[in-house]
Structures are given as C-alpha cells and as structure tokens.
Write a protein that holds these residues in place. Structure first.
Motif, short mmCIF file in Angstrom:
data_model
loop_
_atom_site.label_atom_id
_atom_site.label_comp_id
_atom_site.label_asym_id
_atom_site.label_seq_id
_atom_site.Cartn_x
_atom_site.Cartn_y
_atom_site.Cartn_z
N PHE A 100 83.82 40.23 33.46
CA PHE A 100 83.88 39.80 34.86
C PHE A 100 84.28 38.34 34.98
CE2 PHE A 100 81.63 43.64 36.02
CZ PHE A 100 82.14 43.89 37.28
N ARG B 150 94.69 35.89 24.70
CA ARG B 150 93.68 35.10 25.42
C ARG B 150 94.11 33.63 25.52
NH1 ARG B 150 88.96 37.29 26.69
NH2 ARG B 150 87.72 35.42 26.42
N ALA C 169 96.65 33.53 28.21
CA ALA C 169 96.02 33.68 29.52
C ALA C 169 95.26 32.43 29.93
CB ALA C 169 95.06 34.87 29.50
N LEU D 149 95.55 39.97 32.87
CA LEU D 149 95.22 40.33 31.49
C LEU D 149 94.49 41.67 31.48
CD1 LEU D 149 94.82 39.60 28.43
CD2 LEU D 149 92.65 38.58 29.11
N LEU D 150 95.03 42.59 30.72
CA LEU D 150 94.35 43.87 30.50
C LEU D 150 93.84 43.87 29.06
CD1 LEU D 150 93.73 46.89 31.31
CD2 LEU D 150 95.90 47.43 30.23
N ASP D 151 92.52 43.92 28.89
CA ASP D 151 92.02 43.96 27.52
C ASP D 151 91.13 45.19 27.34
OD1 ASP D 151 89.71 43.22 28.78
OD2 ASP D 151 89.74 41.16 28.07
N ARG E 263 88.08 45.65 27.68
CA ARG E 263 86.87 45.77 28.48
C ARG E 263 87.20 46.24 29.89
NH1 ARG E 263 84.98 39.85 27.77
NH2 ARG E 263 87.13 39.66 28.42
N LEU E 264 86.21 46.76 30.57
CA LEU E 264 86.42 47.24 31.93
C LEU E 264 85.45 46.53 32.86
CD1 LEU E 264 87.95 49.28 33.66
CD2 LEU E 264 86.02 50.84 33.37
N PRO E 265 85.94 45.54 33.62
CA PRO E 265 85.04 44.77 34.49
C PRO E 265 84.73 45.51 35.79
CG PRO E 265 87.23 43.88 34.63
CD PRO E 265 87.31 45.03 33.68
N ALA F 28 81.34 42.51 30.00
CA ALA F 28 82.28 43.39 30.69
C ALA F 28 83.55 42.67 31.12
CB ALA F 28 81.60 44.03 31.90
N GLN G 88 92.85 47.67 37.92
CA GLN G 88 92.08 46.47 38.22
C GLN G 88 92.83 45.21 37.80
OE1 GLN G 88 90.46 44.27 35.86
NE2 GLN G 88 89.74 43.03 37.58
N ALA G 89 93.46 45.26 36.62
CA ALA G 89 94.08 44.05 36.09
C ALA G 89 95.46 43.79 36.70
CB ALA G 89 94.19 44.15 34.57
#
Lengths: 218, 197
Positions: A80, B52, B55, B73-75, B77-79, A78, B134-135
C-alpha cells in the motif's frame, strides 16, 4: 485532499471494523483490568480510590500496545505504501492520517469506558474528572508513540513483541504527568501531559514516515 | 533543427547493492515514449530491484534515474484489502486516483463477475489481473511490470501482451522484468548478466 479523505475513510473502516482485529480488544482489556483489580487487592474502598486511577492509567497504556502489530506492517507487506508513494502521496501524510484513525479507534472508547469502570475502583468526584481529562489528554500521545513504534518494527520478524517493550519506556512521561495529576490533585500536571501528547503527535507522522521509507531499503 | 523527444525514462550508470552483495553495476538505459524493454536475468540478479530503483522506491547504490512522468509499478504484491469484496477494494484506489477504472477495463481483465467476491478468495491469476487493473489503469505514461505473466493462463497472458502493445502504441514506455518469453514487436532486451560485477 481527496486522497487524504479516501485514506482516512479506509483507515477508519479498517481499524473500527473487523479488518484489523477490531477496536473492542483494547477496551475489553482495559475493563478487564478494572474488574480484576478489586478482586486482587480486596474491597477496601480507600485503598482502591487511592490506587485505582494509577491502575487505569497503566491499563490504558498497556491496552494501547494491543493494536500495534496490525497498525502498519500489513500495509507495508501488501505494498500500500509503495503504490501510494508512486501516486505522489507522501508516507508522512499517510502516517498522519493513520495517527488520527488509530487514536479514534481506541482513545474515545477508553475515555468513555473509564467512567463506568471507575465505579468498580471507588473513584469519584474530582479524581474521576482528572482521570477522564487525563486520558483525553494522554491517549493521543499513546497513539503517537504506538504509531512510531509500529512503523519502526514493521519490517522486523518479532516486531510485535518488541513493540510492547519499546512503548513502555517511551510512555513513562505521559504516565508520570497523567497519573501524577490524580495523586496530587493537580490540574497543572494534566497540562504537561497534554503538552507531551502534542509534541508526540507533531513528531509521529515524520518519524513513522521516515521509518516506512527506511523499511524499503531493508 | 528539431530537438529530440524527451526521454520517458533514463538511467545512468546504475549500481544496486542489497545487503553485502553488489547485484549489478554500470547499467544505463534510455527509453523514448512508445518503447518497450524486457529485463531478463536469472533469479536473484536484481530484476525486481532494478524496477524498484526505476520507480524511485529504492535508492540506487550509484547512478541516477530520470522519469518523464508518473510511474505505474506492478509487482508480486496485491495492495487490496483482503477481507473486502473486489469492487470495494478497487474503489479505494479509484478514489485515490480520482477516476473510475470503468466497466470496460474490468471486463477486459475478466473481473466483472468477481466484483462481490472477497479479495482473499481470488485465485492466483485473478489476483494478478486485479493487480494489473490497480497498477496500470490510472493512466501513468510509464509502466514497470515485474513478472506480469506469473500465474496467468495463456488467454490472460496474451491480454497483458496486447495491453502493453496498445500502451506503447499510444506513446507509453514499458519495462518488463520477466524470465518468461514476452511477445511484443520491436521490444528491446537488457540482460542483467551483462552488468554483473
């Protein structure tokens, strides 16, 4: 420090709540072994008392494998770890916190459960005391091995099966001294068990952190 | 004589290898605060790998990267924890960043009404918007956006373009990897096909 507190809070909520399968599975497994063992070998109290402690140690060791596939891999997938790294939180710090949360999610419960289930195996007195103390000393080591293995196998497709295989040989020293204390009635073996646990806990955050970083290159 | 302003992001002679394949080589770029750059290239040419590397999450096969500040970094995936309501999942990152993202930012990305919805029930576009928050809401001076318009409707896509424009106007530097057209005045372009080995 506030970041560590926030991560610990999330880890505990995840590992103690229902987010990652819950903490009950290892304990239920542990208790199930203790319940089944007398059925398998018969109700001979002397035999049970002689072998029961070792069986509970093996049960604890195998129970520690159960949470491993959900311990690190979902957080790598994910993103994190990536997002925390971008915010300057080192993988080692995340893994150190995860180690604490991982132990809290199964260690104390196993130690507590060992008291009632030892009655099924006719363990009492000094043996029970050594068993409880031994599990208290040994489960942090099991958690540390588990964390390292979970991080190493996180990016592998069949990581879960491999994690089980890898933990068994690494946990043998803990088993020898932890369960050995029961057979010999020797508290010094417990001190060895605790020492191995400490070493493993000291290594684990660095080994797991390096494994998480290495997984990015894969 | 005035010293030139410090670069927000500079890369020299980057090369990237994934597995046995060299994806690009000899790539240099220098970005000043306030600049935006779009990275284009076909699938598999290394757009994501380049971001990446910029980053600092991936080691370049060759070359160096200098960053003038923190990177967002916005990629893809969703952490965010899938089983938690969006508000509580975002609260974890707000605690990490030591700042609330605020009701205004939530409203801008259309997330206000979704506060109590579990993350796993969000649609593709809603997940993307939550990811942007989030990012990017923590105030980093460099934005790296990997396919930021994927899954967004035209209004939300326009919102992202406006947000990047406002960010650059405020002195931020943005690198956008996208094969979709990204509308932004004064944006430079870099085509990874020019750096293929």
């Amino acid at each position: 420090m506030s970041a560590a507190a926030a991560i610990l809070r999330r880890d505990l909520a995840l590992l103690l709540g229902n987010g990652r399968g819950g903490p009950l599975l290892p304990v239920l497994f542990f208790c199930a072994v203790a319940v089944l063992f007398p059925f398998a070998v018969g109700p001979d109290a002397k035999l049970l008392a002689r072998t029961g402690g070792g069986v509970l140690w093996v049960a604890a060791l195998l129970a520690a494998i159960l949470p491993l596939d959900r311990l690190i891999a979902p957080d790598i997938e994910a993103g994190f770890f990536d997002q925390l790294a971008l915010r300057g939180v080192a993988e080692e710090a995340v893994c150190a916190v995860r180690l604490v949360a991982h132990w809290l999610s199964f260690g104390p419960l196993l130690v507590l459960a060992s008291v009632p289930v030892s009655a099924l195996l006719a363990l009492e007195g000094e043996t029970l005391r050594l068993l409880v103390l031994g599990l208290l000393a040994g489960t942090p080591g099991l958690a540390a091995i588990g964390l390292i293995i979970a991080a190493l196998t996180a990016s592998l497709r069949s990581g879960a099966a491999l994690a089980g295989l890898l933990l068994v040989p690494l946990a043998i020293p803990l088993l020898i001294f932890g369960a050995g204390a029961l057979a010999g009635g020797d508290p010094a073996a417990l001190a060895f068990c605790a020492a191995i646990s400490l070493v493993l806990c000291a290594i684990a955050p660095f080994a797991a952190g390096a494994a998480v970083r290495a997984a990015r290159e894969g | 004589m005035q010293a030139p302003p410090p670069a927000a992001l500079a890369a020299r002679d980057l090369a990237c290898r994934r597995g046995d394949r060299l994806l690009f080589r000899g790539l240099s770029l220098a970005m000043l605060p306030g600049e935006a750059m779009q990275v284009v290239g076909a699938n598999g040419t290394g757009k994501t790998s380049l971001l990446r590397i910029l980053a600092g999450l991936l080691r370049p096969y060759a070359g160096t990267v200098e960053r003038g500040g923190e990177v967002a970094l916005l990629d893809g995936r969703l952490p965010l924890d899938e089983h938690l309501p969006l508000g509580r999942a975002l609260a974890f990152w707000e605690r990490i960043d030591g700042r609330g993202y605020g009701a205004e930012a939530r409203a801008r990305w259309g997330l206000t009404a979704l506060e109590d919805v579990p993350v796993r029930l969000l649609s593709t576009g809603q997940r993307k918007r939550a990811g942007v928050l989030q990012a990017n809401a923590r105030g980093a001076p460099i934005w790296l956006l990997d396919e930021p318009l994927n899954g967004l409707d035209s209004a939300a896509a326009e919102g992202v373009e406006q947000a990047v424009a406002a960010f650059c106007a405020g002195g931020g530097a943005a690198v956008i990897a996208s094969h979709q057209p990204f509308t932004l005045a004064g944006m430079r372009r870099i085509d990874l096909a020019d750096y293929a080995p």
